[in-house]
Write a protein that holds these residues in place. Structure first.
Motif, PDB file in Angstrom:
ATOM      1  N   TYR A   1       0.769  -1.225   0.101  1.00 51.89           N
ATOM      2  CA  TYR A   1       0.110   0.062  -0.164  1.00 51.89           C
ATOM      3  C   TYR A   1       0.724   1.406   0.033  1.00 51.89           C
ATOM      4  N   ARG A   2       2.071   1.064   0.443  1.00 56.39           N
ATOM      5  CA  ARG A   2       2.981   2.438   0.561  1.00 56.39           C
ATOM      6  C   ARG A   2       3.436   2.650  -0.965  1.00 56.39           C
ATOM      7  N   ASP A   3       3.778   1.548  -1.935  1.00 52.91           N
ATOM      8  CA  ASP A   3       4.084   1.856  -3.021  1.00 52.91           C
ATOM      9  C   ASP A   3       2.866   2.625  -3.743  1.00 52.91           C
ATOM     10  N   ILE A   4       1.488   2.040  -3.554  1.00 52.51           N
ATOM     11  CA  ILE A   4       0.442   2.721  -3.954  1.00 52.51           C
ATOM     12  C   ILE A   4       0.346   4.248  -3.589  1.00 52.51           C
ATOM     13  N   MET A   5       0.480   4.477  -2.481  1.00 50.29           N
ATOM     14  CA  MET A   5       0.555   5.817  -1.934  1.00 50.29           C
ATOM     15  C   MET A   5       1.436   6.731  -2.920  1.00 50.29           C
ATOM     16  N   LYS A   6       2.564   6.061  -2.782  1.00 49.61           N
ATOM     17  CA  LYS A   6       3.694   7.018  -3.735  1.00 49.61           C
ATOM     18  C   LYS A   6       3.547   7.214  -5.109  1.00 49.61           C
ATOM     19  N   ALA A   7       3.120   6.173  -5.819  1.00 51.53           N
ATOM     20  CA  ALA A   7       2.820   6.149  -7.060  1.00 51.53           C
ATOM     21  C   ALA A   7       1.718   7.164  -7.415  1.00 51.53           C
ATOM     22  N   LEU A   8       0.716   7.170  -6.779  1.00 54.83           N
ATOM     23  CA  LEU A   8      -0.522   7.883  -7.161  1.00 54.83           C
ATOM     24  C   LEU A   8      -0.280   9.522  -6.586  1.00 54.83           C
ATOM     25  N   THR A   9       0.546   9.628  -5.594  1.00 61.53           N
ATOM     26  CA  THR A   9       1.008  10.923  -5.198  1.00 61.53           C
ATOM     27  C   THR A   9       1.815  11.669  -6.374  1.00 61.53           C
TER      28      THR A   9
ATOM     29  N   VAL B   1       6.499  11.832   4.789  1.00 63.74           N
ATOM     30  CA  VAL B   1       5.092  11.818   5.006  1.00 63.74           C
ATOM     31  C   VAL B   1       4.498  10.302   4.743  1.00 63.74           C
ATOM     32  N   MET B   2       5.020   9.873   3.725  1.00 62.69           N
ATOM     33  CA  MET B   2       4.668   8.329   3.569  1.00 62.69           C
ATOM     34  C   MET B   2       4.892   7.341   4.662  1.00 62.69           C
ATOM     35  N   ASN B   3       5.997   7.511   5.146  1.00 57.97           N
ATOM     36  CA  ASN B   3       6.279   6.729   6.473  1.00 57.97           C
ATOM     37  C   ASN B   3       5.430   6.983   7.762  1.00 57.97           C
ATOM     38  N   ALA B   4       5.437   8.269   7.669  1.00 58.52           N
ATOM     39  CA  ALA B   4       4.302   8.584   9.031  1.00 58.52           C
ATOM     40  C   ALA B   4       2.910   8.192   8.962  1.00 58.52           C
ATOM     41  N   LEU B   5       2.254   8.364   7.705  1.00 56.07           N
ATOM     42  CA  LEU B   5       1.079   7.747   7.437  1.00 56.07           C
ATOM     43  C   LEU B   5       0.981   6.228   7.671  1.00 56.07           C
ATOM     44  N   MET B   6       1.892   5.614   6.890  1.00 60.49           N
ATOM     45  CA  MET B   6       2.078   3.924   7.042  1.00 60.49           C
ATOM     46  C   MET B   6       2.108   3.457   8.625  1.00 60.49           C
ATOM     47  N   ALA B   7       2.446   4.419   9.426  1.00 59.33           N
ATOM     48  CA  ALA B   7       2.694   4.174  10.955  1.00 59.33           C
ATOM     49  C   ALA B   7       1.414   4.363  11.629  1.00 59.33           C
ATOM     50  N   GLN B   8       0.615   4.941  11.250  1.00 57.32           N
ATOM     51  CA  GLN B   8      -1.012   5.153  11.448  1.00 57.32           C
ATOM     52  C   GLN B   8      -1.729   4.044  11.670  1.00 57.32           C
ATOM     53  N   PRO B   9      -2.004   3.432  12.994  1.00 56.16           N
ATOM     54  CA  PRO B   9      -2.715   2.139  13.102  1.00 56.16           C
ATOM     55  C   PRO B   9      -4.140   2.466  12.490  1.00 56.16           C
ATOM     56  N   THR B  10      -4.534   3.650  12.444  1.00 55.34           N
ATOM     57  CA  THR B  10      -6.055   3.792  11.647  1.00 55.34           C
ATOM     58  C   THR B  10      -5.978   3.420  10.317  1.00 55.34           C
TER      59      THR B  10
END
Length: 522
Positions: free
Chosen positions: A146-154, A286-295
């Motif tokens: 999902y992190r790769d999805i986040m970065k690619a789309l960003t 930013v990507m790392n901080a978001l991925m760390a969120q349990p929500t």
């Protein structure tokens, strides 16, 4: 509030399968068909037998390896007028060709679900050539992380245009400017963590006064926007790179360090982005901080479950999938293969495979227009030719592909029925679209959807005048062998009133395919 239809509760009823559909595999035709309604664009007789023969686990392994569907690149300008090409018709037609006949069914379904979460729309990103590259990001990353999805789309230029991240320069106090916050806000609100902190089961985390706790503050939005400054469109061929390139939608946005805010920032989770970092380093922070969120785990998992299996997953279902999102068993967070496998093999998803299981009126979802059209045509063994206009019918039903009306997609993931139950796809269901669905079924059975789309009813005609067996076969193809007694009686009555095998099949199919039992996937 729109008036909602009254749907039949599916009863557990079996019909003897035709010889060519029988299998000695461990799972039943019913179980295979239900699975394919969740993992593909709908079952076909051949795909049902395939799942029975290889089993769900092996089918998933094969599907994870397939990446065969594509959308055709489009010209930037209209050849006839020299004006910008805004005709999405070839892209939409190719989408349905893939959905109806493509091998990589699971990848397509997951990619479509992700595209409804990470929305870009022709409403404002108007060039048709922007959409095939954007779609490929979902296709190629559907089974990654999902992190790769986040970065690619960003870094997608189509997203950069749609939510104003492209040419988002650092603020200038002297000029009274500041970073555009649009993408930073939607990245958190819609794509990753939502507005409210969530427990692993999707319920809201509450403070001491029983109020939901927000996931982020306005200050976090502002600082995240600052962290995401300095990105511009790819440079078009034969053009000169600029600090702020004009819109070009092929490739990935690139950083212009002079336009990036290098001051420190406090972002989600209280993370401090150090001063002096590059635009790429800030983006990774930013990507790392978001991925760390349990929500993120319950927020993303619930939406994927809703798109693939059921609009109203239980808290326990969400929690089981969330746990896999957080840890795939090897310590990896966000592994999409594991998440998709967990969604499709969860006990709640597979409970209805057993004909003795009590029907669950809170389980399932309505076939949204694109899924309705593709499923209908797959079951009728359709051939889509060069003049296919299936996209026109999907649009009439409320789902104009690549052109959702808002950043919330074609319908909001938060939409609920009058009784409070979540049912996002019902937001685009109305008296008019209900009538339109019946018109589509009538047209496909008795007329022609367009000049080159055809259906093949041969399999439904093999029973001759044996109406009972023919209706049983319809149940096998379209209703997981779970047609209720009332619908069975109605279909048989309609068939017996017709003359000739084809007319009987058409009459029975019309009754079944316009029924509530077919419109709702259970």
């Amino acid at each position: 509030m729109k008036q909602l239809p009254v749907f039949f509760v599916l009863a557990a009823a079996f019909w003897a399968l035709p010889v060519d559909a029988q299998s000695s595999a461990a799972i039943t035709g019913r179980a295979a068909a239900r699975f394919l309604d969740q993992a593909a664009w709908g079952p076909t007789p051949a795909s049902i037998v395939q799942v029975q023969q290889v089993g769900i686990a092996n089918w998933l392994t094969t599907q994870f390896s397939l990446n065969t569907s594509d959308l055709p690149d489009q010209p930037i300008l209209d050849a006839a007028t020299g004006k910008p090409n805004r005709d999405l018709t070839p892209v939409q037609a190719a989408f349905f060709q893939n959905a109806v006949t493509g091998q990589d069914q699971l990848r397509q379904r997951v990619a479509f679900a992700l595209s409804q979460m990470w929305v870009v729309s022709a409403v404002s990103t108007k060039y048709a050539y922007a959409f095939p590259p954007y779609w490929r990001l979902f296709r190629d990353n559907a089974f990654g992380n999902y992190r790769d999805i986040m970065k690619a789309l960003t870094l997608s230029p189509a997203m950069g245009e749609y939510l104003n991240m492209a040419n988002n320069n650092k603020g200038n106090a002297a000029a009274g400017t500041s970073a555009n916050e649009n993408y930073a806000r939607e990245l958190m609100q819609l794509f990753t963590i939502g507005l409210t902190q969530l427990n692993p089961d999707g319920s809201a985390v509450l403070d001491s006064n029983n109020n939901p706790i927000p996931t982020y503050s306005q200050a976090v939005v502002t600082n995240t926007a600052r962290a995401l400054t300095g990105w511009t469109y790819p440079t078009a061929p034969n053009a000169t790179a600029r600090a702020n390139d004009p819109a070009y939608y092929v490739g990935q946005m690139y950083a212009v360090e002079a336009e990036h805010d290098t001051a420190s920032k406090s972002i989600i989770g209280g993370v401090t982005v150090p001063m002096g970092q590059t635009a790429e380093q800030d983006l990774d922070s930013v990507m790392n901080a978001l991925m760390a969120q349990p929500t993120m785990a319950p927020f993303v998992s619930r939406q994927l479950i809703q798109h693939l299996v059921t609009s109203n997953p239980s808290p326990a279902y969400i929690q089981r999938v969330s746990s896999v999102f957080l840890n795939n068993g090897s310590g990896v967070r966000g592994d999409m293969k594991s998440v998709i496998t967990a969604i499709l093999t969860d006990p709640e998803a597979r409970a209805g495979d057993d004909p003795s299981a009590a029907p669950n009126p809170n389980f399932g979802h309505m076939r949204e227009p694109a899924l309705f059209m593709a499923n209908l045509l797959r079951g009728l063994n359709a051939t889509l030719g060069p003049s296919s206009a299936i996209d026109h019918y999907s649009s009439e039903l409320g789902e104009d592909l690549f052109n959702p009306p808002t950043v919330f997609s074609y319908f909001s993931p938060l939409y609920r029925l009058e009784n409070g139950g979540p049912a996002p796809e019902f937001q685009i269901y109305s008296t008019q679209t209900a009538s339109d669905r019946a018109d589509v079924v009538n047209t496909v059975l008795y007329g022609a959807l367009d000049k080159s789309t055809t259906i093949d009813l041969t399999k439904f005609l093999q029973y001759g005048s044996n109406v009972s067996s023919m209706v049983g076969y319809i149940s096998y193809v379209f209703l997981h062998q779970a047609m209720s007694g009332n619908l069975q009686e109605a279909a048989m009555s309609a068939a017996k009133a017709a003359t000739g095998a084809k007319a009987q099949a058409q009459a029975a199919l019309y009754v079944v395919l316009t029924s509530g039992e077919y419109q709702i996937v259970q």
